[in-house]
Design an enzyme around this catalytic site. Structure first.
Site, PDB file in Angstrom:
ATOM      1  N   SER A   1      -1.871  26.832  -5.155  1.00  0.00           N
ATOM      2  CA  SER A   1      -1.543  28.247  -5.395  1.00  0.00           C
ATOM      3  C   SER A   1      -2.062  28.721  -6.747  1.00  0.00           C
ATOM      4  O   SER A   1      -2.114  29.925  -6.991  1.00  0.00           O
ATOM      5  CB  SER A   1      -0.030  28.458  -5.331  1.00  0.00           C
ATOM      6  OG  SER A   1       0.456  28.031  -4.083  1.00  0.00           O
TER       7      SER A   1
ATOM      8  N   THR B   1       6.466  27.075   5.971  1.00  0.00           N
ATOM      9  CA  THR B   1       5.158  26.465   5.718  1.00  0.00           C
ATOM     10  C   THR B   1       4.050  27.385   6.196  1.00  0.00           C
ATOM     11  O   THR B   1       3.022  27.542   5.526  1.00  0.00           O
ATOM     12  CB  THR B   1       5.067  25.099   6.427  1.00  0.00           C
ATOM     13  OG1 THR B   1       6.248  24.361   6.140  1.00  0.00           O
ATOM     14  CG2 THR B   1       3.873  24.324   5.947  1.00  0.00           C
TER      15      THR B   1
ATOM     16  N   SER C   1      13.625   6.371 -13.763  1.00  0.00           N
ATOM     17  CA  SER C   1      12.504   7.089 -14.378  1.00  0.00           C
ATOM     18  C   SER C   1      12.329   8.469 -13.747  1.00  0.00           C
ATOM     19  O   SER C   1      12.185   9.477 -14.447  1.00  0.00           O
ATOM     20  CB  SER C   1      11.230   6.263 -14.212  1.00  0.00           C
ATOM     21  OG  SER C   1      10.092   7.072 -14.262  1.00  0.00           O
ATOM     22  N   SER C   2      12.370   8.519 -12.415  1.00  0.00           N
ATOM     23  CA  SER C   2      12.192   9.805 -11.723  1.00  0.00           C
ATOM     24  C   SER C   2      13.304  10.778 -12.068  1.00  0.00           C
ATOM     25  O   SER C   2      13.059  11.966 -12.266  1.00  0.00           O
ATOM     26  CB  SER C   2      12.209   9.595 -10.212  1.00  0.00           C
ATOM     27  OG  SER C   2      10.983   9.136  -9.780  1.00  0.00           O
TER      28      SER C   2
ATOM     29  N   TRP D   1       6.976   0.131   4.064  1.00  0.00           N
ATOM     30  CA  TRP D   1       7.413   0.886   2.883  1.00  0.00           C
ATOM     31  C   TRP D   1       8.778   1.526   3.117  1.00  0.00           C
ATOM     32  O   TRP D   1       9.457   1.914   2.178  1.00  0.00           O
ATOM     33  CB  TRP D   1       6.377   1.943   2.474  1.00  0.00           C
ATOM     34  CG  TRP D   1       6.542   3.270   3.156  1.00  0.00           C
ATOM     35  CD1 TRP D   1       6.023   3.625   4.350  1.00  0.00           C
ATOM     36  CD2 TRP D   1       7.284   4.398   2.673  1.00  0.00           C
ATOM     37  NE1 TRP D   1       6.399   4.902   4.672  1.00  0.00           N
ATOM     38  CE2 TRP D   1       7.170   5.401   3.642  1.00  0.00           C
ATOM     39  CE3 TRP D   1       8.016   4.661   1.525  1.00  0.00           C
ATOM     40  CZ2 TRP D   1       7.778   6.654   3.510  1.00  0.00           C
ATOM     41  CZ3 TRP D   1       8.621   5.914   1.403  1.00  0.00           C
ATOM     42  CH2 TRP D   1       8.495   6.882   2.394  1.00  0.00           C
TER      43      TRP D   1
ATOM     44  N   LYS E   1       3.290  30.033   3.726  1.00  0.00           N
ATOM     45  CA  LYS E   1       2.412  29.560   2.651  1.00  0.00           C
ATOM     46  C   LYS E   1       0.957  29.559   3.081  1.00  0.00           C
ATOM     47  O   LYS E   1       0.083  30.063   2.373  1.00  0.00           O
ATOM     48  CB  LYS E   1       2.837  28.157   2.220  1.00  0.00           C
ATOM     49  CG  LYS E   1       4.116  28.185   1.434  1.00  0.00           C
ATOM     50  CD  LYS E   1       4.449  26.826   0.911  1.00  0.00           C
ATOM     51  CE  LYS E   1       5.397  26.940  -0.243  1.00  0.00           C
ATOM     52  NZ  LYS E   1       4.805  27.536  -1.433  1.00  0.00           N
TER      53      LYS E   1
ATOM     54  N   GLU F   1      11.830  13.359   0.089  1.00  0.00           N
ATOM     55  CA  GLU F   1      10.750  12.710  -0.647  1.00  0.00           C
ATOM     56  C   GLU F   1       9.374  13.224  -0.227  1.00  0.00           C
ATOM     57  O   GLU F   1       8.499  13.418  -1.072  1.00  0.00           O
ATOM     58  CB  GLU F   1      10.844  11.198  -0.451  1.00  0.00           C
ATOM     59  CG  GLU F   1       9.649  10.396  -0.918  1.00  0.00           C
ATOM     60  CD  GLU F   1       9.486  10.342  -2.432  1.00  0.00           C
ATOM     61  OE1 GLU F   1      10.471  10.655  -3.133  1.00  0.00           O
ATOM     62  OE2 GLU F   1       8.396   9.995  -2.909  1.00  0.00           O
TER      63      GLU F   1
ATOM     64  N   TYR G   1       8.621  16.111   0.739  1.00  0.00           N
ATOM     65  CA  TYR G   1       8.413  17.432   0.125  1.00  0.00           C
ATOM     66  C   TYR G   1       8.285  17.318  -1.380  1.00  0.00           C
ATOM     67  O   TYR G   1       7.618  18.132  -2.018  1.00  0.00           O
ATOM     68  CB  TYR G   1       9.524  18.391   0.539  1.00  0.00           C
ATOM     69  CG  TYR G   1       9.425  18.674   2.009  1.00  0.00           C
ATOM     70  CD1 TYR G   1       8.446  19.527   2.483  1.00  0.00           C
ATOM     71  CD2 TYR G   1      10.240  18.038   2.921  1.00  0.00           C
ATOM     72  CE1 TYR G   1       8.282  19.734   3.829  1.00  0.00           C
ATOM     73  CE2 TYR G   1      10.091  18.234   4.275  1.00  0.00           C
ATOM     74  CZ  TYR G   1       9.116  19.082   4.725  1.00  0.00           C
ATOM     75  OH  TYR G   1       8.955  19.275   6.062  1.00  0.00           O
TER      76      TYR G   1
ATOM     77  N   ASP H   1       6.979  22.149 -26.221  1.00  0.00           N
ATOM     78  CA  ASP H   1       6.854  20.816 -25.643  1.00  0.00           C
ATOM     79  C   ASP H   1       7.850  20.739 -24.499  1.00  0.00           C
ATOM     80  O   ASP H   1       8.455  21.743 -24.114  1.00  0.00           O
ATOM     81  CB  ASP H   1       7.153  19.722 -26.695  1.00  0.00           C
ATOM     82  CG  ASP H   1       6.458  18.408 -26.354  1.00  0.00           C
ATOM     83  OD1 ASP H   1       6.818  17.801 -25.333  1.00  0.00           O
ATOM     84  OD2 ASP H   1       5.553  18.001 -27.099  1.00  0.00           O
TER      85      ASP H   1
ATOM     86  N   HIS I   1      14.799  13.217  12.236  1.00  0.00           N
ATOM     87  CA  HIS I   1      13.626  13.326  13.123  1.00  0.00           C
ATOM     88  C   HIS I   1      12.689  12.134  12.940  1.00  0.00           C
ATOM     89  O   HIS I   1      11.726  11.986  13.671  1.00  0.00           O
ATOM     90  CB  HIS I   1      12.881  14.657  12.933  1.00  0.00           C
ATOM     91  CG  HIS I   1      12.251  14.841  11.600  1.00  0.00           C
ATOM     92  ND1 HIS I   1      12.168  16.054  10.981  1.00  0.00           N
ATOM     93  CD2 HIS I   1      11.675  13.964  10.745  1.00  0.00           C
ATOM     94  CE1 HIS I   1      11.561  15.909   9.827  1.00  0.00           C
ATOM     95  NE2 HIS I   1      11.255  14.660   9.649  1.00  0.00           N
ATOM     96  N   HIS I   2      12.974  11.281  11.923  1.00  0.00           N
ATOM     97  CA  HIS I   2      12.213  10.032  11.795  1.00  0.00           C
ATOM     98  C   HIS I   2      12.794   8.950  12.697  1.00  0.00           C
ATOM     99  O   HIS I   2      12.266   7.841  12.738  1.00  0.00           O
ATOM    100  CB  HIS I   2      12.247   9.543  10.347  1.00  0.00           C
ATOM    101  CG  HIS I   2      11.581  10.483   9.394  1.00  0.00           C
ATOM    102  ND1 HIS I   2      10.254  10.380   9.048  1.00  0.00           N
ATOM    103  CD2 HIS I   2      12.051  11.568   8.722  1.00  0.00           C
ATOM    104  CE1 HIS I   2       9.938  11.336   8.197  1.00  0.00           C
ATOM    105  NE2 HIS I   2      11.005  12.078   7.981  1.00  0.00           N
TER     106      HIS I   2
ATOM    107  N   HIS J   1      13.169  12.028   3.674  1.00  0.00           N
ATOM    108  CA  HIS J   1      12.544  13.270   4.082  1.00  0.00           C
ATOM    109  C   HIS J   1      12.357  14.249   2.934  1.00  0.00           C
ATOM    110  O   HIS J   1      11.254  14.766   2.765  1.00  0.00           O
ATOM    111  CB  HIS J   1      13.202  13.932   5.288  1.00  0.00           C
ATOM    112  CG  HIS J   1      12.241  14.925   5.858  1.00  0.00           C
ATOM    113  ND1 HIS J   1      11.132  14.540   6.564  1.00  0.00           N
ATOM    114  CD2 HIS J   1      12.129  16.246   5.686  1.00  0.00           C
ATOM    115  CE1 HIS J   1      10.389  15.594   6.834  1.00  0.00           C
ATOM    116  NE2 HIS J   1      10.962  16.644   6.310  1.00  0.00           N
TER     117      HIS J   1
ATOM    118  N   HIS K   1       0.844  -1.205   0.000  1.00  0.00           N
ATOM    119  CA  HIS K   1       0.000   0.000   0.000  1.00  0.00           C
ATOM    120  C   HIS K   1       0.872   1.246   0.000  1.00  0.00           C
ATOM    121  O   HIS K   1       0.694   2.132  -0.829  1.00  0.00           O
ATOM    122  CB  HIS K   1      -0.928   0.001   1.213  1.00  0.00           C
ATOM    123  CG  HIS K   1      -1.558   1.328   1.502  1.00  0.00           C
ATOM    124  ND1 HIS K   1      -2.495   1.900   0.664  1.00  0.00           N
ATOM    125  CD2 HIS K   1      -1.360   2.221   2.498  1.00  0.00           C
ATOM    126  CE1 HIS K   1      -2.863   3.070   1.149  1.00  0.00           C
ATOM    127  NE2 HIS K   1      -2.183   3.308   2.259  1.00  0.00           N
TER     128      HIS K   1
ATOM    129  N   ARG L   1       1.606   0.922  14.988  1.00  0.00           N
ATOM    130  CA  ARG L   1       1.267   0.762  13.578  1.00  0.00           C
ATOM    131  C   ARG L   1       1.775  -0.582  13.080  1.00  0.00           C
ATOM    132  O   ARG L   1       2.576  -1.236  13.748  1.00  0.00           O
ATOM    133  CB  ARG L   1       1.865   1.910  12.755  1.00  0.00           C
ATOM    134  CG  ARG L   1       3.368   1.916  12.737  1.00  0.00           C
ATOM    135  CD  ARG L   1       3.938   3.198  12.168  1.00  0.00           C
ATOM    136  NE  ARG L   1       3.865   3.269  10.714  1.00  0.00           N
ATOM    137  CZ  ARG L   1       4.709   4.003   9.958  1.00  0.00           C
ATOM    138  NH1 ARG L   1       5.677   4.715  10.524  1.00  0.00           N
ATOM    139  NH2 ARG L   1       4.583   4.049   8.669  1.00  0.00           N
TER     140      ARG L   1
END
Lengths: 325, 543
Positions: free
Chosen positions: B259, B319, B160-161, B132, B322, B246, B248, B96, B293-294, B244, B67, B441
């Site tokens: 926006s 943040t 690819s990315s 994950w 924003k 990722e 963002y 293009d 921080h993870h 991390h 998932h 979890r």
């Protein structure tokens, strides 16, 4: 920014999907290859397809350039593409350098029951002390790790055994006062020669570039040829060094974290040198065919940037893996 | 170049057109969204009641893992790449993408990568079952053999990315119409430029992480094995140095979409355009220096804990800039509440909520209690689902009329929004309570004291899943039976180059680039010389 508005947007192409298919086959094939009992068949099919696609794709781009379809703006897209690709390569190496620093500076101290950064306080934290006393008693902080924590605890029955010798600067074995008289020990030290070779090759590729820009085709071809040969020589010496490590130093991929970081860093660098040498060789063949002009030779330029990048990575390796290894 | 799309399937297989490729990305990501959603439904069905009812714990682990992987790498990221493909060339006046063939390659890698990944579920040993985040040694020493397929699938996904991002960077840096200076670019373009930079910087680090796993598993290295002198925690450092940024990578394009939409339906230009740009850049910079921080509970030295705590809290500043700008854009605007606007407002509210729980988690001392509980699950679903997914949904409703020249059913859109909004909160709000009460979890079973809220959460999840089918129906129905629209400016308050070209957007937009007025900065710029392509309307059916 665009000013002329005749950016070349290519027609449909079958190359991308074949390339993606090749990548899919290679990924699937590589995975089934490494799993026990697997073989390389699917991977090799993917690799063959990839080779064909790459040949066709670059031929197409070269043809388009010769037809005059590539505007200065499109060329700039290629330039940006190459520069950002090199940046991504830098970050790939950063992961492995980062792993090396982390293990060497922090983990090594913690397993050894010491404080990692003794600048303010050299007392190990309770966690680090417990680590050493309970999990890895007898392991002492060291780099290169010649005796793994596994060995410290389990002796000869250890799974991970440190190497007998390492690849660091030979002078470290002697007190500073003797260095001058022991300078000769550097002569058979391959990394030094590899450094000389790579630095020289960075210089020769630059001379080739200058020659090309000045329209001196003979200078270009001669020095590019020399660069390719130097690249090849580097790889030969690297192979000799690996042979030496496996045959006489007891230094293998399996010999603990030192072997791990040594072979992964130098190995990935070697893979990139192989790629860079291949790139330059192709540019040399293109040069023989007369595909470059003094103001239009991005294929060569991109390959030479890549070569300089590989050279810079080597300097980092030479410093942290060999000299201060 | 002035030709329409090819006929039949070859149009999609061999295309070099940014709109075709954008469409491919969007449909692929929706397919993955449904697949990842299905996995989530399996998880929630099992958690509906305590005890094991439907599946085995081993399979439960594979479901939670798949998932996460499918949603992050298969659904959300490609969805925003699809939007980037469609919108960036139109927004900056480019013919293009900069490298159109590579663009198609970037897309077609994905079906192969995900076919390999999903195929592992049917192999001996089952699919990835290590979460994950695939922490070592769960993903190395204790992983099934199929982890090798996972590793190589991640490798080509990353390729690819990287190619997609390089393409986006080259497009934005090199293909802007004359006069389209950086500080005149629409914010969606800005956020994608910065996102693409993050991707090029961190996808190679992910490649490094899975390569280390590969070597540890198959070739006897000891990166993640303390016996050889390595450290399992090293994996977490390398992973989160990718992971991390990722998050963002996922949320910045969502910021960009919101926006664009909020000013349109507030009929006011975006408030604080330049501060939005700088805030985005600041968030991107900070994302590189907060990864640990993870990992507050792995036993870092106190100095490390403190540093990562304070650095993380700093992110709240840009943040906050924003969020305040979005609110101030709405302030005294002539607001209307079409479906894209509803999703955007919900985004602002729920993303802010998720941001606040993030702030709670950033407190190292408190995090020891929250770590690996459902509180974390609730937190990141508020920013991933109500953040990224809501924003993606808003984007589809907002630009769909421009893409296919037909208007979606507004009533159905609003119904979908309200079901999604309510169901989302029913699903994830209780998970905060579960987490604070101590429910961990990634467990297939739980104690009786968690039964009530788990049932509530599962009911919400099924409702939320249903809302997505309504979304699919609405989009398909729009394409086949939608009310035709022909105004270039589909929304009266909309501003930007994409609203000056014909509706539906012609297959090739800017053959000659338009010229943008000099002088005015930010979103209030005007076009001096419209491109010829803006005038012609003989567009073949796109979509």
């Amino acid at each position: 920014m665009s000013s002329e508005g005749n950016y070349y947007v290519p027609e449909q192409s079958k190359l991308p999907i074949f390339c993606a298919t090749a990548m899919g086959l290679m990924a699937f094939g590589a995975a089934s290859w490494v799993i026990e009992g697997g073989d390389a068949k699917i991977f090799l099919v993917g690799l063959a397809l990839m080779t064909v696609v790459m040949y066709k794709w670059w031929s197409l781009v070269i043809d388009e350039n010769m037809q005059g379809l590539v505007s200065p703006q499109l060329k700039h897209s290629y330039v940006l593409g190459m520069l950002w690709f090199i940046f991504s390569e830098v970050m790939f190496f950063a992961a492995f350098f980062g792993a090396l620093f982390y293990v060497r500076v922090l983990v090594n101290a913690w397993i050894g029951g010491e404080a990692a950064v003794a600048l303010f306080d050299s007392t190990p934290t309770a966690a680090a002390a417990a680590n050493n006393e309970i999990l890895w008693p007898g392991y002492e902080r060291q780099w290169p790790v010649m005796q793994t924590p596994d060995q410290a605890v389990n002796g000869d029955s250890a799974m991970f055994k440190g190497p007998d010798r390492n690849m660091s600067l030979p002078l470290w074995e002697y007190p500073v006062s003797q260095w001058l008289s022991k300078l000769y020990t550097l002569l058979p030290w391959l990394p030094l020669w590899n450094t000389v070779i790579l630095l020289t090759s960075s210089f020769t590729v630059h001379v080739a570039h200058t020659g090309l820009k000045e329209g001196k085709r003979d200078v270009f071809l001669r020095y590019l040829g020399i660069t390719v040969m130097l690249g090849f020589l580097f790889l030969c010496l690297q192979v000799a060094e690996y042979y030496e490590a496996y045959a006489h130093y007891g230094l293998t991929l399996q010999s603990g974290i030192y072997g791990t970081t040594f072979f992964m860093l130098t190995g990935f660098h070697g893979a990139h040198v192989t790629l860079g040498t291949a790139m330059l060789l192709i540019q040399f063949i293109r040069g023989l065919k007369g595909q470059f002009s003094s103001d239009d030779h991005f294929g060569f330029e991109a390959a030479s940037w890549y070569w300089h990048f590989v050279d810079v990575v080597w300097l980092g390796l030479f410093l942290v893996v060999y000299i201060f290894g | 170049m002035a030709h329409g799309p090819a006929k039949g399937i070859s149009r999609w297989l061999f295309t070099t057109n940014h709109k075709d490729i954008g469409t491919l990305y969007l449909w692929f990501s929706f397919l993955m969204f449904l697949l990842g959603g299905f996995f989530a439904m399996v998880v929630r069905a099992e958690l509906f009641q305590p005890g094991m009812q439907l599946i085995k714990p081993e399979f439960f682990n594979q479901m939670t893992t798949m998932h996460g992987l499918v949603m992050v790498f298969g659904a959300i990221m490609p969805a925003f790449v699809g939007l980037a493909n469609w919108m960036i060339p139109m927004m900056i006046g480019a013919p293009d993408m900069a490298l159109p063939r590579m663009n198609n390659l970037s897309f077609w890698i994905l079906p192969f990568a995900f076919a390999i990944l999903v195929a592992t579920l049917f192999m001996e040993g089952g699919g990835p079952n290590f979460g994950w985040t695939f922490y070592a040694p769960l993903s190395t020493t204790y992983a099934p053999d199929t982890v090798n397929y996972f590793i190589f699938a991640v490798h080509i996904m990353g390729a690819s990315s990287i190619m997609g991002s390089i393409n986006i960077i080259a497009t934005i840096m090199n293909m802007r119409a004359p006069g389209m200076t950086y500080m005149k670019m629409p914010l969606f373009v800005w956020t994608w430029l910065i996102t693409a930079f993050l991707l090029v910087a961190v996808m190679p680090v992910l490649a490094g992480a899975v390569t280390m796993m590969l070597m540890d598993i198959n070739f006897g290295t000891s990166f993640f094995n303390a016996a050889g002198g390595g450290d399992p925690v090293l994996f977490q450092h390398v992973f989160w140095f990718f992971g991390h940024p990722e998050v963002y990578i996922i949320i910045l394009p969502a910021f960009g979409v919101v926006s664009q939409i909020i000013p349109t339906f507030s009929r006011k230009p975006l408030f604080g355009y330049s501060s939005m740009v700088y805030a985005t850049a600041a968030i991107a910079f900070l994302s590189f220096v907060v990864w640990a921080h993870h990992m507050f509970t792995v036993g870092m030295p106190i100095a490390g804990e403190l540093y990562f705590m304070y650095a993380t809290m700093l992110i709240a500043v840009p943040t906050g800039v924003k969020v305040f700008n979005w609110i101030t854009t709405m302030y005294r605007g002539a607001l209307t509440f079409e479906t894209p606007m509803l999703f955007s407002i919900a985004f602002v509210i729920l993303f802010t909520f998720g941001g606040f729980t993030g702030l709670m988690l950033s407190v190292a001392a408190a995090d020891i209690q929250y770590h690996d509980t459902y509180f974390v699950v609730a937190h990141f679903h508020y920013v991933m689902v109500a953040g990224a997914v809501f924003s993606g949904t808003a984007a589809v409703y907002y630009w769909l009329p421009k893409w296919c020249g037909k208007m979606y059913n507004e009533t159905m859109g609003k119904i979908q929004f309200w079901i999604a909004f309510i169901a989302f909160n029913i699903t994830f709000m209780p998970q905060h309570f579960l987490g604070l009460a101590g429910m961990p979890r990634r467990y297939a079973d739980y104690g009786l004291q968690f039964a009530d809220w788990n049932m509530v959460s599962s009911i919400g999840a099924f409702m939320y899943g249903g809302a997505q089918l309504l979304f699919l129906f609405n989009v398909v129905r729009t394409i086949t039976h939608g009310q035709p629209v022909s105004d270039a400016k589909v929304w009266e308050g909309a501003d930007g180059l994409e609203w000056l070209v014909a509706t539906p957007a012609p297959y090739h937009t800017f053959i000659k680039p338009p010229v943008i007025s000099a002088g005015v900065e930010g979103p209030e710029w005007r076009v001096d010389a419209p491109a010829p392509a803006m005038a012609f309307k003989t567009a073949p059916e796109a979509g």
